[in-house]
Design a protein around this motif. Structure first.
Motif, PDB file in Angstrom:
ATOM      1  N   VAL A  76       0.823  -1.211   0.000  1.00  0.00           N
ATOM      2  CA  VAL A  76       0.000   0.000   0.000  1.00  0.00           C
ATOM      3  C   VAL A  76       0.856   1.259   0.000  1.00  0.00           C
ATOM      4  O   VAL A  76       0.543   2.224  -0.705  1.00  0.00           O
ATOM      5  CB  VAL A  76      -0.975   0.000   1.196  1.00  0.00           C
ATOM      6  N   VAL A  77       1.925   1.268   0.771  1.00  0.00           N
ATOM      7  CA  VAL A  77       2.782   2.456   0.843  1.00  0.00           C
ATOM      8  C   VAL A  77       3.260   2.858  -0.545  1.00  0.00           C
ATOM      9  O   VAL A  77       3.244   4.036  -0.913  1.00  0.00           O
ATOM     10  CB  VAL A  77       3.985   2.197   1.773  1.00  0.00           C
ATOM     11  N   ALA A  78       3.682   1.879  -1.341  1.00  0.00           N
ATOM     12  CA  ALA A  78       4.231   2.166  -2.671  1.00  0.00           C
ATOM     13  C   ALA A  78       3.151   2.388  -3.726  1.00  0.00           C
ATOM     14  O   ALA A  78       3.420   2.994  -4.767  1.00  0.00           O
ATOM     15  CB  ALA A  78       5.150   1.028  -3.102  1.00  0.00           C
ATOM     16  N   ARG A  79       1.932   1.912  -3.467  1.00  0.00           N
ATOM     17  CA  ARG A  79       0.873   1.983  -4.484  1.00  0.00           C
ATOM     18  C   ARG A  79      -0.404   2.574  -3.897  1.00  0.00           C
ATOM     19  O   ARG A  79      -1.507   2.165  -4.242  1.00  0.00           O
ATOM     20  CB  ARG A  79       0.599   0.579  -5.027  1.00  0.00           C
ATOM     21  N   ARG A  80      -0.244   3.533  -3.026  1.00  0.00           N
ATOM     22  CA  ARG A  80      -1.372   4.075  -2.278  1.00  0.00           C
ATOM     23  C   ARG A  80      -2.511   4.558  -3.183  1.00  0.00           C
ATOM     24  O   ARG A  80      -3.673   4.189  -2.995  1.00  0.00           O
ATOM     25  CB  ARG A  80      -0.890   5.210  -1.373  1.00  0.00           C
ATOM     26  N   ASP A  81      -2.203   5.378  -4.172  1.00  0.00           N
ATOM     27  CA  ASP A  81      -3.246   5.929  -5.044  1.00  0.00           C
ATOM     28  C   ASP A  81      -3.984   4.824  -5.793  1.00  0.00           C
ATOM     29  O   ASP A  81      -5.204   4.901  -5.979  1.00  0.00           O
ATOM     30  CB  ASP A  81      -2.641   6.915  -6.039  1.00  0.00           C
ATOM     31  N   GLU A  82      -3.251   3.798  -6.205  1.00  0.00           N
ATOM     32  CA  GLU A  82      -3.876   2.682  -6.916  1.00  0.00           C
ATOM     33  C   GLU A  82      -4.815   1.903  -6.004  1.00  0.00           C
ATOM     34  O   GLU A  82      -5.908   1.505  -6.414  1.00  0.00           O
ATOM     35  CB  GLU A  82      -2.795   1.759  -7.471  1.00  0.00           C
ATOM     36  N   VAL A  83      -4.381   1.677  -4.766  1.00  0.00           N
ATOM     37  CA  VAL A  83      -5.222   0.945  -3.817  1.00  0.00           C
ATOM     38  C   VAL A  83      -6.479   1.741  -3.491  1.00  0.00           C
ATOM     39  O   VAL A  83      -7.587   1.181  -3.406  1.00  0.00           O
ATOM     40  CB  VAL A  83      -4.431   0.629  -2.528  1.00  0.00           C
ATOM     41  N   ILE A  84      -6.335   3.048  -3.325  1.00  0.00           N
ATOM     42  CA  ILE A  84      -7.498   3.895  -3.074  1.00  0.00           C
ATOM     43  C   ILE A  84      -8.477   3.809  -4.231  1.00  0.00           C
ATOM     44  O   ILE A  84      -9.688   3.640  -4.040  1.00  0.00           O
ATOM     45  CB  ILE A  84      -7.064   5.359  -2.840  1.00  0.00           C
ATOM     46  N   ALA A  85      -7.966   3.915  -5.448  1.00  0.00           N
ATOM     47  CA  ALA A  85      -8.833   3.864  -6.632  1.00  0.00           C
ATOM     48  C   ALA A  85      -9.530   2.515  -6.750  1.00  0.00           C
ATOM     49  O   ALA A  85     -10.733   2.453  -7.065  1.00  0.00           O
ATOM     50  CB  ALA A  85      -8.013   4.152  -7.884  1.00  0.00           C
ATOM     51  N   ASP A  86      -8.795   1.419  -6.493  1.00  0.00           N
ATOM     52  CA  ASP A  86      -9.376   0.083  -6.607  1.00  0.00           C
ATOM     53  C   ASP A  86     -10.420  -0.191  -5.528  1.00  0.00           C
ATOM     54  O   ASP A  86     -11.283  -1.056  -5.696  1.00  0.00           O
ATOM     55  CB  ASP A  86      -8.277  -0.973  -6.534  1.00  0.00           C
ATOM     56  N   THR A  87     -10.326   0.526  -4.420  1.00  0.00           N
ATOM     57  CA  THR A  87     -11.323   0.397  -3.355  1.00  0.00           C
ATOM     58  C   THR A  87     -12.529   1.293  -3.626  1.00  0.00           C
ATOM     59  O   THR A  87     -13.680   0.844  -3.580  1.00  0.00           O
ATOM     60  CB  THR A  87     -10.702   0.761  -1.995  1.00  0.00           C
ATOM     61  N   ALA A  88     -12.264   2.548  -3.926  1.00  0.00           N
ATOM     62  CA  ALA A  88     -13.340   3.523  -4.116  1.00  0.00           C
ATOM     63  C   ALA A  88     -14.184   3.254  -5.358  1.00  0.00           C
ATOM     64  O   ALA A  88     -15.332   3.702  -5.431  1.00  0.00           O
ATOM     65  CB  ALA A  88     -12.758   4.930  -4.182  1.00  0.00           C
ATOM     66  N   LYS A  89     -13.649   2.507  -6.325  1.00  0.00           N
ATOM     67  CA  LYS A  89     -14.409   2.262  -7.552  1.00  0.00           C
ATOM     68  C   LYS A  89     -15.696   1.476  -7.289  1.00  0.00           C
ATOM     69  O   LYS A  89     -16.620   1.497  -8.108  1.00  0.00           O
ATOM     70  CB  LYS A  89     -13.552   1.514  -8.570  1.00  0.00           C
ATOM     71  N   TYR A  90     -15.758   0.809  -6.138  1.00  0.00           N
ATOM     72  CA  TYR A  90     -16.973   0.063  -5.807  1.00  0.00           C
ATOM     73  C   TYR A  90     -18.162   0.988  -5.575  1.00  0.00           C
ATOM     74  O   TYR A  90     -19.303   0.524  -5.553  1.00  0.00           O
ATOM     75  CB  TYR A  90     -16.728  -0.829  -4.584  1.00  0.00           C
ATOM     76  N   ALA A  91     -17.909   2.277  -5.401  1.00  0.00           N
ATOM     77  CA  ALA A  91     -19.017   3.224  -5.257  1.00  0.00           C
ATOM     78  C   ALA A  91     -19.881   3.248  -6.509  1.00  0.00           C
ATOM     79  O   ALA A  91     -21.062   3.594  -6.453  1.00  0.00           O
ATOM     80  CB  ALA A  91     -18.469   4.628  -4.975  1.00  0.00           C
ATOM     81  N   ALA A  92     -19.292   2.875  -7.648  1.00  0.00           N
ATOM     82  CA  ALA A  92     -20.039   2.880  -8.908  1.00  0.00           C
ATOM     83  C   ALA A  92     -20.869   1.619  -9.095  1.00  0.00           C
ATOM     84  O   ALA A  92     -21.771   1.594  -9.963  1.00  0.00           O
ATOM     85  CB  ALA A  92     -19.073   3.048 -10.077  1.00  0.00           C
ATOM     86  N   SER A  93     -20.594   0.582  -8.307  1.00  0.00           N
ATOM     87  CA  SER A  93     -21.314  -0.686  -8.498  1.00  0.00           C
ATOM     88  C   SER A  93     -21.496  -1.418  -7.176  1.00  0.00           C
ATOM     89  O   SER A  93     -21.326  -2.633  -7.102  1.00  0.00           O
ATOM     90  CB  SER A  93     -20.549  -1.577  -9.481  1.00  0.00           C
ATOM     91  N   ASP A  94     -21.813  -0.672  -6.134  1.00  0.00           N
ATOM     92  CA  ASP A  94     -21.893  -1.238  -4.797  1.00  0.00           C
ATOM     93  C   ASP A  94     -23.002  -2.278  -4.685  1.00  0.00           C
ATOM     94  O   ASP A  94     -24.108  -2.094  -5.199  1.00  0.00           O
ATOM     95  CB  ASP A  94     -22.129  -0.122  -3.774  1.00  0.00           C
ATOM     96  N   LEU A  95     -22.699  -3.369  -4.003  1.00  0.00           N
ATOM     97  CA  LEU A  95     -23.665  -4.451  -3.798  1.00  0.00           C
ATOM     98  C   LEU A  95     -25.000  -3.948  -3.295  1.00  0.00           C
ATOM     99  O   LEU A  95     -26.073  -4.417  -3.729  1.00  0.00           O
ATOM    100  CB  LEU A  95     -23.082  -5.450  -2.788  1.00  0.00           C
ATOM    101  N   LEU A  96     -24.978  -2.978  -2.383  1.00  0.00           N
ATOM    102  CA  LEU A  96     -26.209  -2.521  -1.725  1.00  0.00           C
ATOM    103  C   LEU A  96     -27.174  -1.831  -2.675  1.00  0.00           C
ATOM    104  O   LEU A  96     -28.344  -1.632  -2.325  1.00  0.00           O
ATOM    105  CB  LEU A  96     -25.861  -1.567  -0.583  1.00  0.00           C
ATOM    106  N   CYS A  97     -26.710  -1.476  -3.851  1.00  0.00           N
ATOM    107  CA  CYS A  97     -27.545  -0.715  -4.795  1.00  0.00           C
ATOM    108  C   CYS A  97     -28.319  -1.602  -5.759  1.00  0.00           C
ATOM    109  O   CYS A  97     -29.170  -1.102  -6.514  1.00  0.00           O
ATOM    110  CB  CYS A  97     -26.677   0.260  -5.587  1.00  0.00           C
ATOM    111  N   TYR A  98     -28.061  -2.904  -5.757  1.00  0.00           N
ATOM    112  CA  TYR A  98     -28.702  -3.801  -6.724  1.00  0.00           C
ATOM    113  C   TYR A  98     -29.666  -4.730  -5.994  1.00  0.00           C
ATOM    114  O   TYR A  98     -29.257  -5.603  -5.233  1.00  0.00           O
ATOM    115  CB  TYR A  98     -27.632  -4.566  -7.502  1.00  0.00           C
ATOM    116  N   ARG A  99     -30.949  -4.522  -6.258  1.00  0.00           N
ATOM    117  CA  ARG A  99     -32.008  -5.176  -5.501  1.00  0.00           C
ATOM    118  C   ARG A  99     -32.721  -6.251  -6.324  1.00  0.00           C
ATOM    119  O   ARG A  99     -32.845  -6.154  -7.538  1.00  0.00           O
ATOM    120  CB  ARG A  99     -33.020  -4.142  -5.016  1.00  0.00           C
ATOM    121  N   ALA A 100     -33.210  -7.238  -5.603  1.00  0.00           N
ATOM    122  CA  ALA A 100     -33.938  -8.332  -6.234  1.00  0.00           C
ATOM    123  C   ALA A 100     -35.311  -7.863  -6.715  1.00  0.00           C
ATOM    124  O   ALA A 100     -35.929  -6.976  -6.127  1.00  0.00           O
ATOM    125  CB  ALA A 100     -34.101  -9.476  -5.243  1.00  0.00           C
ATOM    126  N   ALA A 101     -35.773  -8.486  -7.790  1.00  0.00           N
ATOM    127  CA  ALA A 101     -37.117  -8.206  -8.294  1.00  0.00           C
ATOM    128  C   ALA A 101     -38.162  -9.019  -7.536  1.00  0.00           C
ATOM    129  O   ALA A 101     -39.359  -8.725  -7.591  1.00  0.00           O
ATOM    130  CB  ALA A 101     -37.190  -8.532  -9.782  1.00  0.00           C
TER     131      ALA A 101
END
Length: 238
Positions: A76-101
């Motif tokens: 993480v120390v060496a790739r901090r920005d990449e780790v942040i981006a790979d974590t935060a990208k879930y905001a675009a497809s978060d599990l909680l946003c997709y509901r069953a019919a």
């Protein structure tokens, strides 16, 4: 590698707390000294190594706190920005946003477990995510995604190690942030992340393969939640 040491300990220094094996500082796979910011976390890591039976093989799967700390230091120390981006990208497809019919019982269960977490994200971080029925992609507002990116970025390097793993395991950055903030404990995070799977088990029964996979998810979530808790206030950047 078999257990090669007799004693474990913790040593305080100017840069934090080191874990000792027979009086020598433990090192990460990349050969960095393993230093953590709180005594509680260092003692918990030392306890993992103390629990390895004499002359037994050292199994990394039984050292989850050690692995998270080493990952934070080595990667993480060496790739901090990449780790942040790979974590935060879930905001675009978060599990909680997709509901069953359907059926209605599953719809109700998702609302019960997930709606309070989305409301918390909106109140705590100003991130208002929208939900959709089914698996079709739903576009999230740029502001909401930016707010969750800021929330992820606020974490220190070691905390990011756990937050990244927790987000990927749960499929939800909202769940991960709720655990980090103390809004959810490990059991609550597991129940939220496995809502659909546990519903199917209750309805149709279980099988050994699925049960083993769920236990792996449970252990991963518990380790990440404990790691973040042991970091105490040091999980956030100063």
């Amino acid at each position: 590698m078999k257990r090669f040491y007799k004693e474990t300990g913790v040593d305080a220094g100017e840069d934090g707390f080191r874990v000792l094996l027979d009086g020598k500082p433990m090192r990460t796979p990349a050969k960095a000294v393993l230093v953590v910011p709180t005594r509680a976390l260092a003692e918990a890591i030392a306890a993992e190594w103390a629990a390895v039976p004499d002359k037994a093989e050292i199994n990394a799967a039984h050292l989850p706190l050690t692995r998270l700390a080493a990952t934070g230091i080595d990667r993480v120390v060496a790739r901090r920005d990449e780790v942040i981006a790979d974590t935060a990208k879930y905001a675009a497809s978060d599990l909680l946003c997709y509901r069953a019919a359907g059926p209605d019982s599953l719809i109700g269960l998702q609302r019960e477990r997930w709606d309070p977490l989305l409301a918390w994200a909106a109140e705590r971080h100003g991130a208002r995510l929208v939900t959709a029925e089914g698996i079709g992609f739903v576009e999230q507002a740029a502001e909401a995604r930016a707010r969750l990116h800021e929330a992820v970025s606020a974490h220190g390097d070691l905390a990011l190690s756990a937050l990244y793993n927790l987000t990927h395991t749960a499929g939800s950055v909202v769940i991960a942030l709720a655990v980090s903030d103390g809004r959810l404990d490990a059991a609550g995070a597991f129940a939220a992340a496995q809502t659909d799977e546990l519903y199917q088990v209750d309805r149709w029964g279980d099988d050994p393969i699925a049960e083993k996979q769920r236990e792996g998810v449970r252990r991963d979530i518990e380790a990440c939640a404990r790691f973040l808790s042991l970091l105490e206030n040091a999980r956030l950047r100063g």
